[in-house]
Design an enzyme around this catalytic site. Sequence first.
Site, PDB file in Angstrom:
ATOM      1  N   GLU A 120      -4.734   3.458  -7.218  1.00 35.88           N
ATOM      2  CA  GLU A 120      -4.965   4.537  -6.260  1.00 35.88           C
ATOM      3  C   GLU A 120      -6.408   5.035  -6.316  1.00 35.88           C
ATOM      4  O   GLU A 120      -7.027   5.275  -5.282  1.00 35.88           O
ATOM      5  CB  GLU A 120      -4.026   5.728  -6.538  1.00 35.88           C
ATOM      6  CG  GLU A 120      -2.618   5.365  -6.949  1.00 35.88           C
ATOM      7  CD  GLU A 120      -1.719   4.920  -5.806  1.00 35.88           C
ATOM      8  OE1 GLU A 120      -2.136   4.986  -4.651  1.00 35.88           O
ATOM      9  OE2 GLU A 120      -0.587   4.481  -6.096  1.00 35.88           O
ATOM     10  N   ILE A 161       2.552  -6.154  -5.692  1.00 38.68           N
ATOM     11  CA  ILE A 161       2.202  -6.001  -4.281  1.00 38.68           C
ATOM     12  C   ILE A 161       0.780  -6.487  -4.022  1.00 38.68           C
ATOM     13  O   ILE A 161       0.240  -6.273  -2.957  1.00 38.68           O
ATOM     14  CB  ILE A 161       2.402  -4.552  -3.811  1.00 38.68           C
ATOM     15  CG1 ILE A 161       1.561  -3.561  -4.629  1.00 38.68           C
ATOM     16  CG2 ILE A 161       3.877  -4.189  -3.903  1.00 38.68           C
ATOM     17  CD1 ILE A 161       1.599  -2.135  -4.072  1.00 38.68           C
ATOM     18  N   GLY A 162       0.175  -7.113  -5.022  1.00 43.97           N
ATOM     19  CA  GLY A 162      -1.161  -7.675  -4.837  1.00 43.97           C
ATOM     20  C   GLY A 162      -2.115  -7.548  -6.011  1.00 43.97           C
ATOM     21  O   GLY A 162      -3.030  -8.371  -6.153  1.00 43.97           O
ATOM     22  N   LYS A 187     -11.468  -9.496 -13.737  1.00 43.18           N
ATOM     23  CA  LYS A 187     -11.564 -10.166 -12.432  1.00 43.18           C
ATOM     24  C   LYS A 187     -10.622  -9.528 -11.397  1.00 43.18           C
ATOM     25  O   LYS A 187     -11.062  -9.120 -10.319  1.00 43.18           O
ATOM     26  CB  LYS A 187     -11.223 -11.645 -12.606  1.00 43.18           C
ATOM     27  CG  LYS A 187     -11.497 -12.485 -11.388  1.00 43.18           C
ATOM     28  CD  LYS A 187     -11.362 -13.966 -11.732  1.00 43.18           C
ATOM     29  CE  LYS A 187     -11.707 -14.826 -10.538  1.00 43.18           C
ATOM     30  NZ  LYS A 187     -11.640 -16.265 -10.888  1.00 43.18           N
ATOM     31  N   GLN A 197      -9.290  -5.378  -7.143  1.00 40.11           N
ATOM     32  CA  GLN A 197      -8.508  -4.208  -6.751  1.00 40.11           C
ATOM     33  C   GLN A 197      -9.414  -3.051  -6.349  1.00 40.11           C
ATOM     34  O   GLN A 197      -9.149  -2.340  -5.382  1.00 40.11           O
ATOM     35  CB  GLN A 197      -7.602  -3.801  -7.911  1.00 40.11           C
ATOM     36  CG  GLN A 197      -6.358  -3.098  -7.453  1.00 40.11           C
ATOM     37  CD  GLN A 197      -5.397  -2.814  -8.593  1.00 40.11           C
ATOM     38  OE1 GLN A 197      -5.537  -3.345  -9.685  1.00 40.11           O
ATOM     39  NE2 GLN A 197      -4.428  -1.979  -8.344  1.00 40.11           N
ATOM     40  N   ASN A 207      -7.872  -6.962 -17.077  1.00 37.42           N
ATOM     41  CA  ASN A 207      -8.406  -8.200 -16.501  1.00 37.42           C
ATOM     42  C   ASN A 207      -9.558  -7.852 -15.576  1.00 37.42           C
ATOM     43  O   ASN A 207      -9.355  -7.353 -14.469  1.00 37.42           O
ATOM     44  CB  ASN A 207      -7.300  -8.936 -15.741  1.00 37.42           C
ATOM     45  CG  ASN A 207      -7.780 -10.261 -15.158  1.00 37.42           C
ATOM     46  OD1 ASN A 207      -8.966 -10.592 -15.213  1.00 37.42           O
ATOM     47  ND2 ASN A 207      -6.852 -11.015 -14.610  1.00 37.42           N
ATOM     48  N   LYS A 223      -5.477   3.377 -17.964  1.00 35.60           N
ATOM     49  CA  LYS A 223      -5.098   4.582 -17.212  1.00 35.60           C
ATOM     50  C   LYS A 223      -4.730   4.303 -15.751  1.00 35.60           C
ATOM     51  O   LYS A 223      -4.222   5.194 -15.080  1.00 35.60           O
ATOM     52  CB  LYS A 223      -6.232   5.613 -17.255  1.00 35.60           C
ATOM     53  CG  LYS A 223      -6.523   6.135 -18.666  1.00 35.60           C
ATOM     54  CD  LYS A 223      -7.277   7.458 -18.664  1.00 35.60           C
ATOM     55  CE  LYS A 223      -8.730   7.311 -18.302  1.00 35.60           C
ATOM     56  NZ  LYS A 223      -9.484   8.580 -18.497  1.00 35.60           N
ATOM     57  N   GLY A 224      -4.990   3.110 -15.251  1.00 36.10           N
ATOM     58  CA  GLY A 224      -4.569   2.797 -13.880  1.00 36.10           C
ATOM     59  C   GLY A 224      -5.695   2.867 -12.863  1.00 36.10           C
ATOM     60  O   GLY A 224      -6.540   3.762 -12.916  1.00 36.10           O
ATOM     61  N   PHE A 231       0.812  -1.232   0.000  1.00 34.90           N
ATOM     62  CA  PHE A 231       0.000   0.000   0.000  1.00 34.90           C
ATOM     63  C   PHE A 231       0.841   1.275   0.000  1.00 34.90           C
ATOM     64  O   PHE A 231       0.376   2.323   0.445  1.00 34.90           O
ATOM     65  CB  PHE A 231      -0.977   0.005   1.184  1.00 34.90           C
ATOM     66  CG  PHE A 231      -1.797  -1.245   1.291  1.00 34.90           C
ATOM     67  CD1 PHE A 231      -2.674  -1.591   0.282  1.00 34.90           C
ATOM     68  CD2 PHE A 231      -1.678  -2.085   2.380  1.00 34.90           C
ATOM     69  CE1 PHE A 231      -3.432  -2.757   0.359  1.00 34.90           C
ATOM     70  CE2 PHE A 231      -2.422  -3.253   2.464  1.00 34.90           C
ATOM     71  CZ  PHE A 231      -3.298  -3.586   1.455  1.00 34.90           C
TER      72      PHE A 231
HETATM   73 MO1  MOS Z   1       1.062   3.631  -4.252  1.00 33.41          MO
HETATM   74  S1  MOS Z   1       0.622   4.806  -2.565  1.00 33.41           S
HETATM   75  O1  MOS Z   1       2.161   4.639  -5.169  1.00 33.41           O
HETATM   76  O2  MOS Z   1       1.950   2.295  -3.541  1.00 33.41           O
END
Ligand code: MOS
Length: 709
Positions: free
Chosen positions: A676, A460-461, A604, A609, A602, A672-673, A234
């Site tokens: 966050e 990270i997940g 799923k 997320q 994806n 675009k992500g 995180f």
């Molecule tokens: Mo994110 S707060 O850039 O791991």
Amino acid sequence: MKKDTIGDPMSRVDGRLKVTGGATYSGEYKVAGLTYGVLVPATITAGTITAIDTKAAERAPGVLKVITSFNALKLPGYQPTAEKPVKGLKLFNDDKVYFNGQPIALVVADTFERATYAATLVKATYQTAPFETDFHKNLDKSIVPQGGRYKDYVRGEADAYKNAPVKVEQQYLLPSEMHNPMELHVTTAFWDGDKVTIYTKSQGVKGSQRSFAAAFGIPLENVQINSRFVGGAFGSSLRTWPHEIATAQAAKMLGKPVKLTLTREQMFTLVGYRPLTIQKIGLGATPDGKLVGITHESYSQSAVYEEFTENSVNVSRFLYASPNANTRYKIVPLNVGVPAPMRGPGEATGSFALESALDELSYLLKMDPIQLRLNNYADMDPERNLPWSSKYLKECYQRGAEKIGWANRKSEPATNKDGDWLVGYGIGCGAFGAYRSASQAKLTLTPDGKINIKSATSDIGPGTATAMVLIAADVLNMPAEKITFELGNSAFPMAPTQGGSATVSSVGSAVHDVCLAFKNKMLLLAGKNQNSDEQLDYAAVLKAANLPLLEITQESKGDETAQKYSMYSFSSHFAQVYVHPLTGMIKVKKVVAVVDAGKIVNLKTASSQMIGGAVGGIGMAMTEEAVMDDRFGKLANGNFADYHVPVQADIPQIDAIFIDKPDPIINPIGTKGIGEISLIGVAAAIANAVYNATGKRIRELPITPDKLI
Ligand code: MOS
């Protein structure tokens, strides 16, 4: 042969490994002759260490070494004369204490238990100095951060809201929050001559490699970083922390492998947190709901020994089309550990204040909060005066409103009842920059026709490897099971740190490009036209060309269009809450997360997320708060018993909805992500729903029952 396509809901390629215990995390590597390090925290909050008595600890069973600033190996990167001096805290380099819990010694023993016991025997004497941990008391000592990135911003007239016919002028508080990933921070280090091998929890193995190389003054290639599986981070592993360096320092001094695991309590002081922030918002509007001015000021806690800054005010410059807008950003240096970006990061903090204030304005105007947002919709980026690369926020409003049942919302607060309970609805929106950095990927075709791709990215997940396999399968027109993707190794081709929601955009583009280059190479080998659509049998082409295998590496560049377009993911979160008027108990009944994040690779893992981010947002809104006891300068609830994260019973049905339209500008895939944006806007949606239910405006998070009765 069934091919897999971008957009498919694909299960995680490493899911089986993770649920069967087959995935090896940083603390689980078997290294011969491993020894165990345990940190000793300072018991003062500021001052100087005058002496450390380590004799009892050194005599304790199994103890191999006690490292302090009085005997530690001097690290080249910690010296002011270094070419690239390491920033931040330099552990065991001098006798200064800047915050309570700062490590003053590292005890290494043959077992973890013996090291833990011996650590209790280390006794330090100090010369204490006055300390400051009280944010509110020190607000008048706030400073503009160095570096020039956080200059005051003015568009049109500053503080124009003050002269508007309808105005909101309020202050919002967000307490410190801790990342608290399930996996503790663990580092294992061992040396072979002047080469070091590190297993550590890292969001960026290339960044870790640079940090260790700088600290020890050795070439990059002498540092090998492994971080294949990460049990959540995180943002707490975006950087290399001083205790990670100290682990390698201890291993070097001892000539043995050392593993250092932080305790859960140490996770509250040594690996960053979302900083306590006070924000002042001024909004001015015409009676028909047109914004005439936005003012957003932010004051955030930082450390005396290192500056931390984040984008909490930026959203107010561009999310709405106000002719006048101004922002100010300052930090308050205190005797605390340095903060770190925490999911969403500053944008989540900023959105809570802006979106709460906008909700307040909607009630003053007697206007639906969605209508108010539509009235001030920014068709261009008003901050940079540039077109958006893509923006479907109106669609987010509409789809979210339908899904949550916005039509059932009553505009008069505290009038909607279900039995004993008050019912409320709220909306909170947000934006997060769609970034893209240069990345490389290396593809290998083996004679069995299987494809392997490597890049030094992390997971990270979110399911990085799964997304990359899906992108490769789509471009190569192949089934996913014939493709593997490897990450988390600093020896792999260059990739950026996994942060700022940019991995699919950056590394995904490199994977996309290397697959295209590979396809063309295969067509060439087979004597076909470049860029032809013909599907080849790659194993057969390799065999016919008499090649043992084929390797190809491709680099995809970073943002080249960022000067011409403003690129953001946009979100709109909706919440339905029930509040019990007698007890103040709040039940979040439903959350709908609608996001315009371009193309979804994806469905799923992206949904997972979004749900995870919403859970983080529920924690922010309802339970999370690190409490400083300013008498001692020490956290009062720095442990999992007293610091409350939401549990399963706190989490309702969460629906993730994607607009799923590719962005035509940012990258070849159109993503675009979402990492966050999944959290940005959630806390405001809940706070606004609580107001709608009760008529009580809570401007200080978390919204605990005592604030409602
Ligand atoms: Mo994110 S707060 O850039 O791991």
